[in-house]
Design a protein around this motif. Structure first.
Motif, PDB file in Angstrom:
ATOM      1  N   GLU A   1     108.827  26.633  -1.858  1.00 17.27           N
ATOM      2  CA  GLU A   1     109.252  28.187  -2.655  1.00 17.27           C
ATOM      3  C   GLU A   1     108.115  28.183  -3.396  1.00 17.27           C
ATOM      4  N   ASP A   2     107.621  27.650  -3.550  1.00 18.75           N
ATOM      5  CA  ASP A   2     106.124  28.477  -4.273  1.00 18.75           C
ATOM      6  C   ASP A   2     104.869  29.615  -3.599  1.00 18.75           C
ATOM      7  N   LEU A   3     105.086  29.440  -2.463  1.00 19.97           N
ATOM      8  CA  LEU A   3     104.557  30.023  -1.822  1.00 19.97           C
ATOM      9  C   LEU A   3     104.900  30.827  -1.499  1.00 19.97           C
ATOM     10  N   LEU A   4     106.510  30.542  -0.905  1.00 19.98           N
ATOM     11  CA  LEU A   4     106.906  32.089  -0.489  1.00 19.98           C
ATOM     12  C   LEU A   4     107.826  32.791  -2.058  1.00 19.98           C
ATOM     13  N   SER A   5     107.544  31.911  -2.896  1.00 20.68           N
ATOM     14  CA  SER A   5     107.765  33.300  -3.539  1.00 20.68           C
ATOM     15  C   SER A   5     106.218  34.029  -3.998  1.00 20.68           C
ATOM     16  N   LEU A   6     105.123  33.843  -3.953  1.00 21.55           N
ATOM     17  CA  LEU A   6     103.892  34.235  -3.739  1.00 21.55           C
ATOM     18  C   LEU A   6     103.709  35.720  -2.440  1.00 21.55           C
ATOM     19  N   GLY A   7     104.033  35.161  -1.291  1.00 21.70           N
ATOM     20  CA  GLY A   7     103.759  35.945  -0.994  1.00 21.70           C
ATOM     21  C   GLY A   7     104.798  37.152  -0.546  1.00 21.70           C
ATOM     22  N   SER A   8     106.419  36.924  -1.517  1.00 18.95           N
ATOM     23  CA  SER A   8     107.038  37.788  -1.345  1.00 18.95           C
ATOM     24  C   SER A   8     106.959  39.325  -1.311  1.00 18.95           C
ATOM     25  N   GLY A   9     105.748  39.623  -2.044  1.00 22.03           N
ATOM     26  CA  GLY A   9     105.111  41.240  -2.287  1.00 22.03           C
ATOM     27  C   GLY A   9     104.991  42.027  -1.502  1.00 22.03           C
ATOM     28  N   PHE A  10     105.020  40.756   0.041  1.00 20.62           N
ATOM     29  CA  PHE A  10     103.719  41.694   0.802  1.00 20.62           C
ATOM     30  C   PHE A  10     104.942  41.680   2.482  1.00 20.62           C
ATOM     31  N   GLY A  11     105.875  41.490   2.080  1.00 24.08           N
ATOM     32  CA  GLY A  11     106.856  42.140   3.009  1.00 24.08           C
ATOM     33  C   GLY A  11     106.706  43.640   3.439  1.00 24.08           C
ATOM     34  N   SER A  12     106.461  43.501   4.698  1.00 22.87           N
ATOM     35  CA  SER A  12     106.205  45.217   5.215  1.00 22.87           C
ATOM     36  C   SER A  12     105.231  46.211   4.698  1.00 22.87           C
ATOM     37  N   GLY A  13     104.180  44.620   4.861  1.00 20.50           N
ATOM     38  CA  GLY A  13     102.517  45.581   4.335  1.00 20.50           C
ATOM     39  C   GLY A  13     103.177  45.773   2.269  1.00 20.50           C
ATOM     40  N   MET A  14     101.704  46.007   1.491  1.00 20.10           N
ATOM     41  CA  MET A  14     101.956  46.452   0.628  1.00 20.10           C
ATOM     42  C   MET A  14     102.162  47.587   0.276  1.00 20.10           C
ATOM     43  N   GLY A  15     103.595  47.539  -0.435  1.00 21.79           N
ATOM     44  CA  GLY A  15     103.664  49.282  -0.553  1.00 21.79           C
ATOM     45  C   GLY A  15     104.991  49.413   0.024  1.00 21.79           C
ATOM     46  N   GLY A  16     105.635  48.406   0.626  1.00 24.93           N
ATOM     47  CA  GLY A  16     106.459  48.412   1.825  1.00 24.93           C
ATOM     48  C   GLY A  16     105.632  49.746   3.064  1.00 24.93           C
ATOM     49  N   MET A  17     105.157  49.521   3.718  1.00 25.04           N
ATOM     50  CA  MET A  17     104.285  49.898   4.656  1.00 25.04           C
ATOM     51  C   MET A  17     103.148  51.089   4.414  1.00 25.04           C
ATOM     52  N   GLU A  18     103.181  50.291   3.250  1.00 27.02           N
ATOM     53  CA  GLU A  18     102.401  52.077   2.703  1.00 27.02           C
ATOM     54  C   GLU A  18     100.690  51.663   2.972  1.00 27.02           C
ATOM     55  N   ALA A  19     100.234  50.208   2.664  1.00 28.45           N
ATOM     56  CA  ALA A  19      99.278  50.426   2.323  1.00 28.45           C
ATOM     57  C   ALA A  19      98.302  48.360   3.313  1.00 28.45           C
ATOM     58  N   THR A  20      97.863  47.849   2.725  1.00 31.89           N
ATOM     59  CA  THR A  20      97.360  46.354   3.447  1.00 31.89           C
ATOM     60  C   THR A  20      98.826  46.049   4.376  1.00 31.89           C
ATOM     61  N   CYS A  21      98.623  45.411   5.256  1.00 33.89           N
ATOM     62  CA  CYS A  21      99.195  44.418   6.329  1.00 33.89           C
ATOM     63  C   CYS A  21      99.777  43.487   5.380  1.00 33.89           C
ATOM     64  N   GLY A  22     101.274  43.132   5.546  1.00 34.41           N
ATOM     65  CA  GLY A  22     101.221  41.433   4.458  1.00 34.41           C
ATOM     66  C   GLY A  22     100.762  40.327   5.058  1.00 34.41           C
ATOM     67  N   ALA A  23     100.251  40.530   6.610  1.00 36.54           N
ATOM     68  CA  ALA A  23      99.385  38.789   7.195  1.00 36.54           C
ATOM     69  C   ALA A  23      98.301  39.097   7.266  1.00 36.54           C
ATOM     70  N   LEU A  24      97.413  40.105   6.794  1.00 37.17           N
ATOM     71  CA  LEU A  24      96.445  40.237   6.029  1.00 37.17           C
ATOM     72  C   LEU A  24      95.819  40.097   4.290  1.00 37.17           C
ATOM     73  N   CYS A  25      96.713  40.341   3.858  1.00 38.69           N
ATOM     74  CA  CYS A  25      97.244  39.564   2.164  1.00 38.69           C
ATOM     75  C   CYS A  25      97.588  38.233   2.286  1.00 38.69           C
ATOM     76  N   GLY A  26      97.866  37.593   3.278  1.00 39.20           N
ATOM     77  CA  GLY A  26      98.562  37.035   3.580  1.00 39.20           C
ATOM     78  C   GLY A  26      97.224  35.356   3.503  1.00 39.20           C
ATOM     79  N   ALA A  27      96.234  35.888   4.381  1.00 36.52           N
ATOM     80  CA  ALA A  27      95.863  35.311   5.095  1.00 36.52           C
ATOM     81  C   ALA A  27      94.287  35.312   3.716  1.00 36.52           C
ATOM     82  N   ALA A  28      94.511  36.988   2.523  1.00 38.45           N
ATOM     83  CA  ALA A  28      93.448  36.481   2.574  1.00 38.45           C
ATOM     84  C   ALA A  28      93.533  35.715   1.286  1.00 38.45           C
ATOM     85  N   MET A  29      94.873  35.939   0.621  1.00 41.20           N
ATOM     86  CA  MET A  29      95.428  35.089  -0.815  1.00 41.20           C
ATOM     87  C   MET A  29      94.546  33.189   0.255  1.00 41.20           C
ATOM     88  N   THR A  30      95.452  32.184   0.982  1.00 38.58           N
ATOM     89  CA  THR A  30      94.764  31.406   1.800  1.00 38.58           C
ATOM     90  C   THR A  30      93.807  31.343   1.426  1.00 38.58           C
TER      91      THR A  30
END
Length: 127
Positions: free
Chosen positions: A37-66
């Protein structure tokens, strides 16, 4: 995509139910030690990249947080993240979500599943 790891394939499978950032982080759930639940919450803002496709890929954001959570190497996390970003861009063709998906050009550079695989393997390489 050739030469993927078991964990990268797990992340791609997780992508069927979660966004790209969540899929990468969930692939390392046991090591991170947070609840699903906490991991899903933490990553929830990165669907379709940051800002809804406007910025960094969500997978890359997830990798950086991890890697930020799991880095015990003594090397600064920002340097590891820079390495992952460079590696990701070389393999995927871009780091911005809409460029990866071909928004505006009609030419997809990298699928979400492959972005998740690349990002997961970038983390694995640094652990």
């Amino acid at each position: 995509m050739e030469n993927t790891t078991e964990r990268a394939e797990l992340a791609a499978e997780l992508k069927k139910k979660h966004n790209c950032a969540q899929a990468v982080m969930m692939a390392f759930k046991d090591e991170i030690g947070m609840s699903e639940e906490d991991l899903l919450s933490l990553g929830s803002g990165f669907g379709s990249g940051m800002g809804g496709m406007e910025a960094t890929c969500g997978a890359l954001c997830g990798a950086a947080m991890t890697i930020g959570w799991l880095n015990k190497s003594g090397q600064p996390t920002k340097m590891m993240t820079k390495e992952m970003l460079t590696e990701f861009k070389e393999q995927a063709g871009a780091t911005i979500c809409k460029e990866l998906k071909g928004v505006g050009t009609g030419k997809m550079l990298c699928s979400c599943d492959d972005c998740v695989r690349i990002a997961t393997m970038a983390v694995e390489k640094r652990l």
